[in-house]
Structure formats: C-alpha cells, structure tokens
Design a protein around this motif. Structure first.
Motif, mmCIF file in Angstrom:
data_model
loop_
_atom_site.group_PDB
_atom_site.id
_atom_site.type_symbol
_atom_site.label_atom_id
_atom_site.label_comp_id
_atom_site.label_asym_id
_atom_site.label_seq_id
_atom_site.Cartn_x
_atom_site.Cartn_y
_atom_site.Cartn_z
ATOM 1 N N LEU A 200 1.018 -1.094 0.039
ATOM 2 C CA LEU A 200 -0.232 -0.030 0.039
ATOM 3 C C LEU A 200 0.793 1.144 0.020
ATOM 4 C CD1 LEU A 200 -3.121 0.630 2.229
ATOM 5 C CD2 LEU A 200 -1.372 2.247 2.057
ATOM 6 N N TYR B 171 -2.588 10.704 2.768
ATOM 7 C CA TYR B 171 -1.774 10.269 1.698
ATOM 8 C C TYR B 171 -2.627 10.025 0.486
ATOM 9 C CZ TYR B 171 -3.106 5.706 2.068
ATOM 10 O OH TYR B 171 -3.783 4.335 1.951
ATOM 11 N N GLU C 134 -3.729 8.285 -3.031
ATOM 12 C CA GLU C 134 -3.751 6.856 -3.692
ATOM 13 C C GLU C 134 -4.235 6.902 -4.975
ATOM 14 O OE1 GLU C 134 -5.790 3.166 -2.513
ATOM 15 O OE2 GLU C 134 -4.026 3.434 -1.218
ATOM 16 N N GLY C 135 -3.974 6.257 -6.189
ATOM 17 C CA GLY C 135 -4.553 6.107 -7.356
ATOM 18 C C GLY C 135 -3.917 6.999 -8.304
ATOM 19 N N GLU C 136 -4.135 6.684 -9.548
ATOM 20 C CA GLU C 136 -3.194 7.257 -10.887
ATOM 21 C C GLU C 136 -3.670 8.696 -10.777
ATOM 22 O OE1 GLU C 136 -0.835 6.222 -12.528
ATOM 23 O OE2 GLU C 136 -0.657 4.640 -11.205
ATOM 24 N N ARG D 86 -7.691 1.747 7.428
ATOM 25 C CA ARG D 86 -7.499 2.827 6.464
ATOM 26 C C ARG D 86 -9.008 3.229 6.404
ATOM 27 N NH1 ARG D 86 -6.140 1.689 0.122
ATOM 28 N NH2 ARG D 86 -7.555 0.107 0.471
ATOM 29 N N ASN E 194 -4.478 14.452 -1.091
ATOM 30 C CA ASN E 194 -4.501 13.375 -0.217
ATOM 31 C C ASN E 194 -5.973 12.833 -0.032
ATOM 32 O OD1 ASN E 194 -1.842 13.646 0.548
ATOM 33 N ND2 ASN E 194 -2.014 15.020 1.918
ATOM 34 N N GLY F 185 2.464 2.364 -3.081
ATOM 35 C CA GLY F 185 1.640 3.015 -4.276
ATOM 36 C C GLY F 185 1.448 4.531 -3.851
ATOM 37 N N VAL F 186 1.913 4.914 -2.846
ATOM 38 C CA VAL F 186 1.494 6.467 -2.483
ATOM 39 C C VAL F 186 1.818 7.362 -3.367
ATOM 40 C CG1 VAL F 186 2.147 8.380 -0.876
ATOM 41 C CG2 VAL F 186 1.493 5.962 0.127
ATOM 42 N N ARG F 187 0.824 8.258 -3.901
ATOM 43 C CA ARG F 187 1.172 9.406 -4.987
ATOM 44 C C ARG F 187 1.727 10.549 -4.144
ATOM 45 N NH1 ARG F 187 1.324 8.983 -10.342
ATOM 46 N NH2 ARG F 187 -0.168 10.865 -10.499
ATOM 47 N N ARG G 294 -6.817 9.425 1.308
ATOM 48 C CA ARG G 294 -6.630 8.372 2.349
ATOM 49 C C ARG G 294 -5.962 8.685 3.482
ATOM 50 N NH1 ARG G 294 -9.111 6.868 -1.632
ATOM 51 N NH2 ARG G 294 -8.893 4.763 -2.795
ATOM 52 N N THR H 21 -11.157 6.049 3.827
ATOM 53 C CA THR H 21 -11.197 6.492 2.393
ATOM 54 C C THR H 21 -11.735 7.941 2.288
ATOM 55 O OG1 THR H 21 -12.795 5.109 1.762
ATOM 56 C CG2 THR H 21 -10.596 4.204 1.463
#
Length: 324
Positions: free
Chosen positions: A251, A276, A278-280, A300, A285, A254-256, A287, A302
C-alpha cells in the motif's frame, strides 16, 4: 502558537487560487480570519520565541521560501539583519563579522535547537543539502560561514526536527544527527543507522518513546537510543522499527506525491495518522492510514481529503480540508 500569557493562538495558511496567506484564526470572534502576511507558497517553517521580558512581546519567526519575517502579534516585518557592534572610543576597529540572511529567506524549514539556543534553517533550493545556523538566542544573526553540509551525496534536505538533545536532518535515503552547542567546540555529526530517509517531509511526528516517519515502503519508528549508536550495537536491536513490515508495505509503495503526505500523532487515542494520496489520478491526499499504537493494528479511511493536521494542546485534533 502558545503564548507567554497562557493563551494559545490558532494559526492557518489559506490558499485561494494561487495566493496563500497566513492568518490568525480568531476563535474569540467566531473563527474569523485575521490576515497576518501574504506568502510565497502554502506552507511555512516557523519558530515561536517567548516574551523576552516584562515589556517584550512573543515573536513568531517564519520562512516561506522567499522571505524571513517576524510577527509580534501586531506587526510583521522582515527579520532585521545583525549589525556589528561599533568599537568603543579608543579601541582599534576589529574586522566585522558579517551576518547574511539572504539564504535564510530562501529556506522552507526552521527549527530551534533547545540545547544550543540556535535557530537552524534548511530547504534552500540554491544550496539544497546545506544546514544554516544562527548565533545562540539571535534569530537575526546568521554568520556567512555558519553553514554545514552533513552529507553531499543524499540530495536535498527534506526536513529538520529536534529530537531529544539532537537535531535530526532528514534526507531521502539517510538521517543525520547534530549534537552539541558550539560547532567550533563540541558539536558532532553522526549518520544514524536507519538505512532509510524520507521524501515525505511532513510525515514526521513525535510518538511515544520514538520519532515516527513515512519512508521508503514503510512507517519507521526511531528510538532515542539510536542517537548513541556505535559499532557495538546492532541496528536491529530496537533502534529502528518498520511498523508496516509484511503488512501494508505494498500500500505504501503506491502512495502518490509523498511530499504532500502529512501525519500527526493523536496522543488522546494513541494513534499515528498518515494522510496520503492513492490512485493514478490522485492530486490530493484522499486516504488516511491509521496505526493504533496500543493494538499495533492498521486501519484505512477513504474519501477524506486532508491537507494537514493540527493536534492542539487541549487534545483536539483538527483536520484541514478544502473550506473546513
């Protein structure tokens, strides 16, 4: 901003469009905003110094990457540069010691080291690995020669934090510790045996008996014993612990945009909270990863868009989102 008279002032940076401003949040006036200064960006590095005497005023020193200013609760001004003392009558003039605040104005991080009473500054884009320091108790006196380079091979300074009697300097792949009071006499530099650093400068938080931060594929806790590390101690003996090991490492990989991640330790509920992206398509932030210190468990949340946290002295935990 804890004040000498017992008050605590809530401060905020508010960005509308591309304009960021520093405000005092007037809780005594329905949470209205009192403008303090226009900033060069959405974050400030700051140091609060207490009232120096019965007629003095508390001062908040802050940097934003372009300016080094001080606010006494009423007036904001550029920090005045230290001027050399003129020689007394009959004395031969000495070569003046030059103070230079130009690089300090470019910095993004500011910390007061409690043992040496010096202000440390870092995050100068023109001197990215440098650490600047003031004279003791003189925030406007940074000698031209008062600059340190703990390492030249780890890239830019990510953040600086006071931890125990040490000043920790975080780089992407390492952490260095400065200890002592006078760089010319007793100060020492050591590279801590962490094996990791951070590229999430706002994820660093003081936690029970440790300092915790989000690093490469992990959430790491540093024990104060790491400051006394020597070759007779194995780094695995409780000096640094990855709480995410074999649990949420995938997980975290995968942090953006990790430099936007923010964290806080909620001492009332004994939990480290990391916001943070997450996702393309994550540009914010979205999550929150929560590590429960008592249970040792992760949760977690969301769809919570957190720009920053503020843990208050009364135990309230504030989360800054867009407009709330």
């Amino acid at each position: 901003w804890p004040r000498s008279d017992g008050q605590v002032w809530l401060m905020a940076v508010v960005t509308i469009g591309v304009v960021s401003k520093l405000y005092r949040v007037r809780e005594d006036q329905g949470y209205s905003l009192q403008e303090v200064a226009t900033l060069a960006g959405p974050r400030v590095g700051y140091v609060a110094l207490p009232n120096p005497g019965p007629e003095g005023k508390d001062k908040l020193y802050f940097v934003d990457g372009e300016s080094y200013r001080v606010w006494d609760g009423e007036t904001v001004q550029d920090v005045p540069n230290h001027e050399p003392e003129p020689p007394e009558d009959g004395e031969a003039p000495e070569e003046p010691v030059i103070s230079d605040l130009t690089p300090i104005r470019r910095c993004r991080f500011l910390v007061r080291h409690p043992n040496s009473y010096r202000i440390f500054a870092a995050g100068d884009p023109e001197n990215a690995s440098a650490l600047y320091y003031s004279e003791p108790n003189e925030p406007g006196f940074f000698k031209e020669v008062s600059v340190l380079y703990p390492t030249t091979g780890d890239g830019p300074v990510q953040n600086i934090v006071a931890f125990g009697d040490a000043l920790l300097v975080f780089y992407r792949h390492s952490v260095w510790a400065w200890r002592g009071t006078d760089p010319e006499e007793d100060a020492t530099w050591i590279k801590l045996p962490t094996g990791v650093g951070t590229d999430a400068p706002y994820s660093i938080a003081l936690t029970p008996g440790s300092l915790t931060f989000f690093g490469q594929s992990g959430i790491y806790g540093l024990s104060p014993a790491v400051l006394d590390f020597n070759v007779t101690i194995e780094p695995t003996e409780g000096l640094i612990r990855n709480f995410a090991a074999n649990r949420v490492e995938t997980l975290l990989r995968g942090v953006r945009i990790p430099e936007r991640a923010v964290a806080v330790f909620d001492s009332n509920n004994q939990r480290y909270m990391l916001a943070y992206g997450e996702g393309e398509d994550a540009v914010r932030n979205n999550r929150i990863l929560v590590f429960d210190w008592t249970l040792g468990a992760f949760t977690r949340y969301t769809n919570l868009f957190i720009n920053d946290f503020c843990y208050r002295l009364n135990g309230d935990l504030l989360a800054a989102t867009n407009g709330y």
